[in-house]
Design an enzyme around this catalytic site. Structure first.
Site, PDB file in Angstrom:
ATOM      1  N   SER A 135       0.975  -1.043   0.017  1.00 59.72           N
ATOM      2  CA  SER A 135       0.198   0.208  -0.055  1.00 59.72           C
ATOM      3  C   SER A 135       0.950   1.275   0.003  1.00 59.72           C
ATOM      4  O   SER A 135       1.814   1.269   0.501  1.00 59.72           O
ATOM      5  CB  SER A 135      -0.462   0.203   0.830  1.00 59.72           C
ATOM      6  OG  SER A 135      -1.380   1.494   1.482  1.00 59.72           O
ATOM      7  N   TYR A 148      -1.924   0.166  10.443  1.00 58.72           N
ATOM      8  CA  TYR A 148      -1.829  -0.380   8.877  1.00 58.72           C
ATOM      9  C   TYR A 148      -0.952   0.374   8.552  1.00 58.72           C
ATOM     10  O   TYR A 148      -0.104  -0.684   7.645  1.00 58.72           O
ATOM     11  CB  TYR A 148      -3.118  -0.010   8.371  1.00 58.72           C
ATOM     12  CG  TYR A 148      -2.968  -0.242   7.146  1.00 58.72           C
ATOM     13  CD1 TYR A 148      -3.955  -1.508   6.775  1.00 58.72           C
ATOM     14  CD2 TYR A 148      -2.987   0.288   5.573  1.00 58.72           C
ATOM     15  CE1 TYR A 148      -3.961  -1.790   5.301  1.00 58.72           C
ATOM     16  CE2 TYR A 148      -3.397   0.101   4.422  1.00 58.72           C
ATOM     17  CZ  TYR A 148      -4.303  -1.467   4.518  1.00 58.72           C
ATOM     18  OH  TYR A 148      -4.296  -1.835   2.487  1.00 58.72           O
TER      19      TYR A 148
END
Lengths: 243, 440
Positions: A135, A148
């Site tokens: 990501s 995250y």
């Protein structure tokens, strides 16, 4: 016909990857935690594209099972697509320790553990390719999603390193950074259109990136520049931002 | 997948509702809610504050290549079925003018196509459905088992529950092409004569010019079609005999301003469309896509009617009510309300079935942009339709008053009673069913 393993086969991106690979005529091994729920997906892919599709139980949070999972595959897969991830409701919080552990376990520890086993199989065979969906959130720790983001940062670093290792051992690894994706998870969210990719776009960029032996793939090129900017904001300024 | 907020309107762009959308295994804690597929109904049939969307459930579950029976989840679209099965020499048994509808929507609206006069409605080709009722039970319904529920659900506008799965009988073809004959008809009389004279053709539909005056009233181009056999294909198509439609689509980029569509532009369009067709009769071989889905080539074509939205008025009159048809077309012309695409078609015999629309006779469909004076005009049409024993199609409807429904659908009252017996809490309601007072 290649044997392609998709880890985390429930997500919209995984489905898009599966459809594209099946359309090209490859055989699919779908792996997911709720693997009974994969049956309609398996049938659908078989009927639409006439390719063999098999399903396997796989739990990213149970690293002790990963070696056995890899050994239970019919053979070493030609291509691996690591698609699973966990954002959770609290990706940037100190108050949810269970959720925090889970984010790290799924996105980083679980991913590393299964890829170790798969990469070893590829090394023994002397060929293979792995695409990991990481990501852009991993490029700089942010207030809103540091849990995250840090887990994905770890994954990106791992994939980058594994690529360099694999270069000398016959397999390739590709790090994919999608940015915003229009999925079931983000449905109804107000995402900026030019920065948001469809699952099909992510699938296309991932598969072609892997085939072209690219190292790092940004699904939408604009994210490369956005992240370059974000990485270069001085820390003294960045910490005051609400990002 | 947790529920999410979304602004939702259907194909007519009106009404726009802020809805809470549920998908997959999620269900609202309590009603009212309504199932929604592709949102290709024109008005408020799939509108509600809470919606269960079938978009996440679109898997094909079984296909028997000997019999051509496809079993699939209700969110699967006709578009995907054609993409997959045309290359294997199977086609849809019935298709509407767009392929972007879901199986569930097709059954709940009991859609019809250009072949209705010979092949009936969509549900006539469905072997069974799996229906989830208000208690969450899944019931398999067919003509043998849970027959009443099957019939209530066919054309039942989603008011009996959630259609989860559909088993559909596909139709064998030899090629993806259609032998098309088009006939220019000078007026309504000739149009009707030609339609009746060509009933043996599988597919038949007439585009008619509602604004042509006097003797030319009801002039039309009648389109007839037959699936081409393999040996009827010219050599250049032989190696692509079963080519499915292209997935490319051009989008209409913006909403046209309201004034762009007026009686002058519509007249001009209709004049050109009619006169483009110079010879009396033309024979052509065309791909199924332009034959069945001419408008699918332009994504968002509904934007030409502007931001205010539009509606389609589709009614059917019994075959002996031609004078009614003439009166209605005269009323349309007198109000200068002609639409770009007014479509006339003959329905074949069809058993009366609760809220199902088709019955034997002539059906006319036309689009109208929404405007303050539209309702007055449409209630005039309602009165004429009713007087001549006709009725209006719920899937296109946005404004029909409940009295009109009750007066024109002989089994509507029965339907209302039955769904009340099945589910006293009336879990499944659309804005349309509330407007039509279908919940006791």
């Amino acid at each position: 016909m290649k044997h392609c393993l998709i880890l985390g086969a429930h997500s919209d991106v995984a489905l898009a990857i599966a459809h594209q690979l099946a359309k090209e005529g490859h055989s699919l091994w779908l792996a997911a935690r709720r693997f009974q729920d994969l049956e309609p997906i398996q049938k659908d892919l078989e009927i639409r594209y006439g390719v063999p599709v098999a399903c396997f139980a796989f739990d990213a949070e149970k690293p002790e099972s990963h070696q056995a999972f890899v050994e239970a595959l019919p053979e070493c897969p030609d291509e691996v697509y690591l698609v699973f991830g966990y954002l959770g409701p609290h990706p940037g919080s100190l108050e949810h320790p269970t959720d925090a552990r889970r984010i790290v376990q799924v996105n980083f520890a679980g991913a590393v553990s299964v890829l170790q086993a798969l990469a070893l199989a590829m090394q023994k065979r002397g060929k293979g390719a792995i695409a990991g969906i990481s990501s852009v959130a991993g490029e700089r720790g942010r207030k809103s999603n540091f849990l995250y983001g840090s887990a994905k940062a770890g994954l990106s670093a791992y994939l980058d390193g594994l690529r360099n290792y694999g270069y000398h051992h016959g397999f390739h690894v590709c790090t994919v950074k999608p940015g915003f994706i229009r999925t079931a998870m983000t449905a109804g969210m107000d995402l900026p259109k030019p920065l948001t990719a469809s699952p099909e776009q992510v699938a296309k960029a991932t598969i072609s990136g892997l085939r072209k032996k690219k190292g790092r793939v940004y699904v939408l090129p604009i994210w490369r520049w956005i992240m370059c900017l974000i990485r270069n904001i001085p820390d003294s300024m960045f910490r005051k931002k609400q990002l | 997948m947790s529920p999410f907020k979304q602004s939702i309107s259907n194909w007519g762009n009106y009404p726009l509702t802020e809805s809470l959308v549920y998908q997959g295994k999620e269900r609202p804690a309590s009603g009212p809610y309504i199932a929604r597929g592709m949102g290709r109904c024109y008005g408020d049939s799939a509108s509600q504050a809470q919606i269960w969307s079938s978009r996440a459930n679109r898997c094909m579950l079984d296909f028997d290549s000997n019999t051509g029976v496809l079993t699939a989840e209700a969110g699967l679209t006709l578009d995907e079925i054609l993409q997959t099965f045309v290359p294997r020499a199977w086609f849809l048994p019935v298709t509407p003018g767009t392929k972007f509808v879901s199986l569930g929507g097709a059954f709940a609206s009991d859609i019809h196509g250009k072949n209705h006069h010979g092949n009936g409605c969509f549900s006539d080709h469905v072997l069974w459905i799996d229906l989830e009722n208000a208690e969450g039970e899944v019931l398999r319904c067919s003509r043998e088992k849970n027959q009443e529920l099957f019939e209530l659900t066919a054309g039942g506008m989603g008011l009996t529950g959630i259609i989860l799965r559909v088993a559909l009988q596909l139709h064998p073809i030899e090629t993806a092409y259609i032998k098309q004959r088009s006939i220019r008809c000078r007026n309504l009389q000739e149009t009707l004569e030609q339609i009746l004279a060509h009933q043996h053709w599988t597919h038949s539909v007439a585009w008619i010019d509602c604004l042509a005056p006097g003797k030319a009233m009801g002039r039309s181009i009648l389109l007839l079609g037959e699936h081409a056999k393999a040996n009827e294909l010219p050599e250049k198509y032989q190696n692509q005999a079963l080519k499915p439609h292209s997935t490319q689509q051009k989008n209409f980029p913006f909403f046209l301003p309201g004034f762009a569509l007026n009686s002058f532009s519509v007249k001009t369009f209709n004049f050109l469309y009619y006169h483009k067709h110079l010879p009396k009769q033309k024979e052509q071989l065309v791909h199924y896509e332009p034959f069945f889905y001419p408008l699918d080539a332009i994504g968002h074509w509904n934007r030409i009617y502007g931001k205010r939205g539009f509606t389609q008025y589709q009614f059917v009159l019994p075959p002996d009510q031609v004078d009614g048809l003439i009166k209605i077309i005269e009323t349309i012309r007198a109000h200068g309300m002609g639409s770009f695409l007014t479509v006339l078609k003959l329905f074949g015999p069809q058993k009366e079935n609760y809220l199902r629309f088709p019955k034997e006779g002539f059906t006319l469909a036309m689009d109208f942009p929404l405007s303050p004076k539209l309702e007055g005009f449409l209630s005039q049409l309602d009165a004429l339709v009713l007087k001549h024993g006709g009725r209006v199609y719920l899937t296109k409807d946005l404004r029909m008053p409940p009295e009109m429904l009750m007066a024109s659908y002989p089994q509507a009252e029965q339907f209302r009673q039955k769904i009340k017996e099945m589910d006293s809490k009336a879990t499944f309601q659309s804005l349309q069913s509330q407007r039509l007072d279908l919940h006791l």
